[in-house]
Scaffold this motif. Sequence first.
Motif, PDB file in Angstrom:
ATOM      1  N   UNK A  29      -3.827   6.743   5.109  1.00 26.17           N
ATOM      2  CA  UNK A  29      -4.922   7.111   4.220  1.00 26.17           C
ATOM      3  C   UNK A  29      -4.484   6.689   2.827  1.00 26.17           C
ATOM      4  N   UNK A  30      -5.184   5.713   2.249  1.00 32.55           N
ATOM      5  CA  UNK A  30      -4.804   5.136   0.965  1.00 32.55           C
ATOM      6  C   UNK A  30      -5.909   5.409  -0.046  1.00 32.55           C
ATOM      7  N   UNK A  31      -5.582   6.145  -1.111  1.00 26.79           N
ATOM      8  CA  UNK A  31      -6.540   6.397  -2.193  1.00 26.79           C
ATOM      9  C   UNK A  31      -6.718   5.120  -3.004  1.00 26.79           C
ATOM     10  N   UNK A  32      -7.951   4.821  -3.392  1.00 27.16           N
ATOM     11  CA  UNK A  32      -8.206   3.624  -4.191  1.00 27.16           C
ATOM     12  C   UNK A  32      -7.695   3.785  -5.619  1.00 27.16           C
ATOM     13  N   UNK A  33      -7.880   4.967  -6.198  1.00 27.13           N
ATOM     14  CA  UNK A  33      -7.449   5.262  -7.561  1.00 27.13           C
ATOM     15  C   UNK A  33      -6.914   6.680  -7.600  1.00 27.13           C
ATOM     16  N   UNK A  34      -6.048   7.015  -8.552  1.00 27.54           N
ATOM     17  CA  UNK A  34      -5.547   8.402  -8.646  1.00 27.54           C
ATOM     18  C   UNK A  34      -6.587   9.313  -9.287  1.00 27.54           C
ATOM     19  N   UNK A  35      -7.616   9.665  -8.541  1.00 26.16           N
ATOM     20  CA  UNK A  35      -8.696  10.506  -9.043  1.00 26.16           C
ATOM     21  C   UNK A  35      -9.258  11.327  -7.891  1.00 26.16           C
ATOM     22  N   UNK A  36      -9.796  12.489  -8.219  1.00 27.09           N
ATOM     23  CA  UNK A  36     -10.396  13.340  -7.189  1.00 27.09           C
ATOM     24  C   UNK A  36     -11.601  12.650  -6.567  1.00 27.09           C
ATOM     25  N   UNK A  37     -12.367  11.930  -7.379  1.00 20.94           N
ATOM     26  CA  UNK A  37     -13.596  11.299  -6.904  1.00 20.94           C
ATOM     27  C   UNK A  37     -13.355   9.947  -6.235  1.00 20.94           C
ATOM     28  N   UNK A  38     -12.135   9.472  -6.238  1.00 27.61           N
ATOM     29  CA  UNK A  38     -11.831   8.168  -5.647  1.00 27.61           C
ATOM     30  C   UNK A  38     -11.995   8.216  -4.134  1.00 27.61           C
ATOM     31  N   UNK A  39     -12.463   7.112  -3.596  1.00 27.46           N
ATOM     32  CA  UNK A  39     -12.604   7.010  -2.148  1.00 27.46           C
ATOM     33  C   UNK A  39     -11.244   6.789  -1.503  1.00 27.46           C
ATOM     34  N   UNK A  40     -11.138   7.229  -0.274  1.00 29.42           N
ATOM     35  CA  UNK A  40      -9.930   7.008   0.515  1.00 29.42           C
ATOM     36  C   UNK A  40     -10.243   5.985   1.591  1.00 29.42           C
ATOM     37  N   UNK A  41      -9.403   4.980   1.702  1.00 27.65           N
ATOM     38  CA  UNK A  41      -9.537   3.986   2.759  1.00 27.65           C
ATOM     39  C   UNK A  41      -8.551   4.317   3.865  1.00 27.65           C
ATOM     40  N   UNK A  42      -8.969   4.093   5.103  1.00 29.41           N
ATOM     41  CA  UNK A  42      -8.108   4.300   6.252  1.00 29.41           C
ATOM     42  C   UNK A  42      -7.757   2.910   6.787  1.00 29.41           C
ATOM     43  N   UNK A  43      -6.513   2.515   6.563  1.00 27.31           N
ATOM     44  CA  UNK A  43      -6.080   1.150   6.853  1.00 27.31           C
ATOM     45  C   UNK A  43      -5.028   1.186   7.957  1.00 27.31           C
ATOM     46  N   UNK A  44      -5.136   0.251   8.881  1.00 26.95           N
ATOM     47  CA  UNK A  44      -4.254   0.233  10.041  1.00 26.95           C
ATOM     48  C   UNK A  44      -3.283  -0.935   9.970  1.00 26.95           C
ATOM     49  N   UNK A  75       0.847  -1.186   0.000  1.00 24.09           N
ATOM     50  CA  UNK A  75       0.000   0.000   0.000  1.00 24.09           C
ATOM     51  C   UNK A  75       0.884   1.237   0.000  1.00 24.09           C
ATOM     52  N   UNK A  76       0.381   2.294  -0.619  1.00 24.08           N
ATOM     53  CA  UNK A  76       1.049   3.592  -0.595  1.00 24.08           C
ATOM     54  C   UNK A  76       0.025   4.596  -0.102  1.00 24.08           C
ATOM     55  N   UNK A  77       0.360   5.302   0.951  1.00 27.75           N
ATOM     56  CA  UNK A  77      -0.574   6.272   1.509  1.00 27.75           C
ATOM     57  C   UNK A  77       0.151   7.253   2.394  1.00 27.75           C
ATOM     58  N   UNK A  78      -0.637   8.056   3.082  1.00 31.24           N
ATOM     59  CA  UNK A  78      -0.089   9.073   3.984  1.00 31.24           C
ATOM     60  C   UNK A  78      -0.431   8.729   5.430  1.00 31.24           C
ATOM     61  N   UNK A  79       0.533   8.941   6.312  1.00 30.79           N
ATOM     62  CA  UNK A  79       0.365   8.632   7.730  1.00 30.79           C
ATOM     63  C   UNK A  79      -0.764   9.499   8.297  1.00 30.79           C
ATOM     64  N   UNK A 136       2.638  13.036  10.600  1.00 29.37           N
ATOM     65  CA  UNK A 136       1.325  13.145   9.966  1.00 29.37           C
ATOM     66  C   UNK A 136       1.474  13.641   8.531  1.00 29.37           C
ATOM     67  N   UNK A 137       0.828  12.941   7.597  1.00 25.22           N
ATOM     68  CA  UNK A 137       0.835  13.339   6.200  1.00 25.22           C
ATOM     69  C   UNK A 137       2.008  12.835   5.391  1.00 25.22           C
ATOM     70  N   UNK A 138       2.978  12.194   6.028  1.00 27.62           N
ATOM     71  CA  UNK A 138       4.159  11.696   5.322  1.00 27.62           C
ATOM     72  C   UNK A 138       3.768  10.558   4.376  1.00 27.62           C
ATOM     73  N   UNK A 139       4.125  10.640   3.084  1.00 30.75           N
ATOM     74  CA  UNK A 139       3.814   9.547   2.168  1.00 30.75           C
ATOM     75  C   UNK A 139       4.747   8.356   2.407  1.00 30.75           C
ATOM     76  N   UNK A 140       4.158   7.164   2.531  1.00 28.03           N
ATOM     77  CA  UNK A 140       4.922   5.965   2.877  1.00 28.03           C
ATOM     78  C   UNK A 140       4.423   4.792   2.033  1.00 28.03           C
ATOM     79  N   UNK A 141       5.361   3.954   1.616  1.00 26.44           N
ATOM     80  CA  UNK A 141       5.040   2.699   0.935  1.00 26.44           C
ATOM     81  C   UNK A 141       5.243   1.575   1.942  1.00 26.44           C
ATOM     82  N   UNK A 142       4.229   0.721   2.094  1.00 26.05           N
ATOM     83  CA  UNK A 142       4.244  -0.343   3.097  1.00 26.05           C
ATOM     84  C   UNK A 142       4.129  -1.697   2.403  1.00 26.05           C
TER      85      UNK A 142
END
Length: 141
Positions: A32-47, A6-10, A65-71
């Motif tokens: 916070x992980x975006x499902x697709x690279x789009x404005x209308x895409x939903x964001x999932x909050x994954x722990x 996953x790639x998202x922001x802390x 907070x907000x740091x982009x991270x690949x997990x």
Amino acid sequence: MQTNKHIGRVLKPFELDHIGSNEVPMVRFGLAVKRFPSVKAKTDFIYYVAYRDVAERVFKYANQKGLPVEIDFTQQSRTFENAEGKSVYRVENVVEKFMPWASLDKQSGQQTDATAHDTPVENEATLDDFEQQLPNDYEVY
């Protein structure tokens, strides 16, 4: 075993805990992980959870907070008894590896690109490189 990425922001800063009689280092954090690279895409909050040396490195290099991270993680299930004596079944995303896509400049408190001297990043790509490839209507959160 399946490894996921996953790639998202802390979501928020987190604490380094020590668990068990052996005082094993552990962190729990969310992205916070975006499902697709789009404005209308939903964001999932994954722990996620990380243990031992991975936990210490995540705490040191990705606790912003907000740091982009690949997990890179695996899903692991476990069963345990809680304080009330009930059996609890849990599935956790256990971090195997991670890579910050930016770092925090400790003196100014500002994010810098991934080539900063104090970040263990071997990849030369930066967050700016990633954002330049996105469509114009993509909202970076």
